[in-house]
Design a protein around this motif. Sequence first.
Motif, PDB file in Angstrom:
ATOM      1  N   GLU A  40       0.821  -1.210   0.000  1.00 58.16           N
ATOM      2  CA  GLU A  40       0.000   0.000   0.000  1.00 58.16           C
ATOM      3  C   GLU A  40       0.856   1.262   0.000  1.00 58.16           C
ATOM      4  O   GLU A  40       0.535   2.245  -0.687  1.00 58.16           O
ATOM      5  N   LEU A  41       1.945   1.245   0.782  1.00 53.48           N
ATOM      6  CA  LEU A  41       2.799   2.439   0.849  1.00 53.48           C
ATOM      7  C   LEU A  41       3.436   2.720  -0.504  1.00 53.48           C
ATOM      8  O   LEU A  41       3.471   3.876  -0.961  1.00 53.48           O
ATOM      9  N   ARG A  42       3.923   1.651  -1.183  1.00 44.89           N
ATOM     10  CA  ARG A  42       4.556   1.823  -2.493  1.00 44.89           C
ATOM     11  C   ARG A  42       3.523   2.280  -3.532  1.00 44.89           C
ATOM     12  O   ARG A  42       3.798   3.159  -4.352  1.00 44.89           O
ATOM     13  N   ALA A  44       0.861   3.982  -2.942  1.00 42.57           N
ATOM     14  CA  ALA A  44       0.547   5.380  -2.638  1.00 42.57           C
ATOM     15  C   ALA A  44       1.598   6.312  -3.216  1.00 42.57           C
ATOM     16  O   ALA A  44       1.279   7.379  -3.764  1.00 42.57           O
ATOM     17  N   GLU A  45       2.864   5.912  -3.137  1.00 42.99           N
ATOM     18  CA  GLU A  45       3.942   6.722  -3.705  1.00 42.99           C
ATOM     19  C   GLU A  45       3.845   6.766  -5.226  1.00 42.99           C
ATOM     20  O   GLU A  45       4.020   7.821  -5.854  1.00 42.99           O
ATOM     21  N   LEU A  46       3.571   5.609  -5.840  1.00 40.87           N
ATOM     22  CA  LEU A  46       3.513   5.540  -7.301  1.00 40.87           C
ATOM     23  C   LEU A  46       2.374   6.390  -7.870  1.00 40.87           C
ATOM     24  O   LEU A  46       2.509   7.004  -8.933  1.00 40.87           O
ATOM     25  N   HIS A  47       1.245   6.438  -7.155  1.00 41.84           N
ATOM     26  CA  HIS A  47       0.074   7.146  -7.664  1.00 41.84           C
ATOM     27  C   HIS A  47      -0.108   8.523  -7.045  1.00 41.84           C
ATOM     28  O   HIS A  47      -1.042   9.251  -7.408  1.00 41.84           O
ATOM     29  N   GLY A  48       0.763   8.893  -6.122  1.00 44.11           N
ATOM     30  CA  GLY A  48       0.683  10.224  -5.528  1.00 44.11           C
ATOM     31  C   GLY A  48      -0.559  10.453  -4.700  1.00 44.11           C
ATOM     32  O   GLY A  48      -1.136  11.547  -4.727  1.00 44.11           O
ATOM     33  N   SER A  50      -2.840   9.040  -0.855  1.00 45.56           N
ATOM     34  CA  SER A  50      -2.651   8.527   0.498  1.00 45.56           C
ATOM     35  C   SER A  50      -2.885   7.015   0.554  1.00 45.56           C
ATOM     36  O   SER A  50      -3.485   6.422  -0.350  1.00 45.56           O
ATOM     37  N   ARG A  51      -2.437   6.395   1.636  1.00 45.68           N
ATOM     38  CA  ARG A  51      -2.667   4.960   1.823  1.00 45.68           C
ATOM     39  C   ARG A  51      -4.162   4.674   1.988  1.00 45.68           C
ATOM     40  O   ARG A  51      -4.632   3.617   1.576  1.00 45.68           O
TER      41      ARG A  51
END
Length: 267
Positions: A40-42, A44-48, A50-51
């Motif tokens: 989920e964290l990755r 969230a980073e890839l899609h800009g 929140s988790r």
Amino acid sequence: MSQAIAGQAPDGTKAQRVYLLLRDRILAGQLAAGDALPGELRLAELHGVSRVTIRRALDGLVADGLVERRVGSGTVVCAPAAPPGQIIADFATLIPQLRRMGEETTARLLAFSYDLPPAPIAAALGLADGARVQRAVRLRLSGGLPFSHLTTHVPERIAQGYSEADLATTPLFRLLEQRGVVLDHARQAVSAILAPPDVAQALEVVVGAPLIALTRVVYDDRGNGVEHLTALYRPDRFSLEMMLARVGEADARHWAPVPANPAKMAS
């Protein structure tokens, strides 16, 4: 109907966007059955986002049966159900195929009225100022499953020859010919749009899902516009294909559509 077809999009623009992106990658085979999604964290980073947004998007995919959460493995892709009865049309013979499709599938009339058409449609049909059209919205189904949403505009002088009940049971091409209209040629364009709420509900897809959009203007033998059609198709149940041949000489060689088979055109 499989849940993967129906679509269980989460509420919220960001969550829905992530859901659609991941869903389309799964249905396109870019993410295969058994593949583990990033955490989920990755994601969230890839899609800009929140988790929380990622979690809501994944909840939608779980509800669709496209992914499942496994202890120790995270979120894993499931094998999507095969789309039932997909209709494939050859672009070179699209008009006769659409006509045959109208006779071999069923339709549900959603709306029927006589109105002043939008300016672009009036211009395409060559109508005088103040001329009304019959506007009909139909849902076409194959095997009981919706695959196309059709909106037609027909000049009132022609459309008065058939009723709302006729349109609900008979293909429009046939009704026009019964009125003595000699269909001669058509101009059409194919593009893509995102499903608006009313169309999404009728086609049983999520709002914002991609749809194939076909716009066609049909003319009679005197060059008069007799029908304006806007057709929206589910890409998982309808596709367009075209045969191409390599033609030309030396550096001028290029791909060109293969001419339609006359026998097939006559069907």
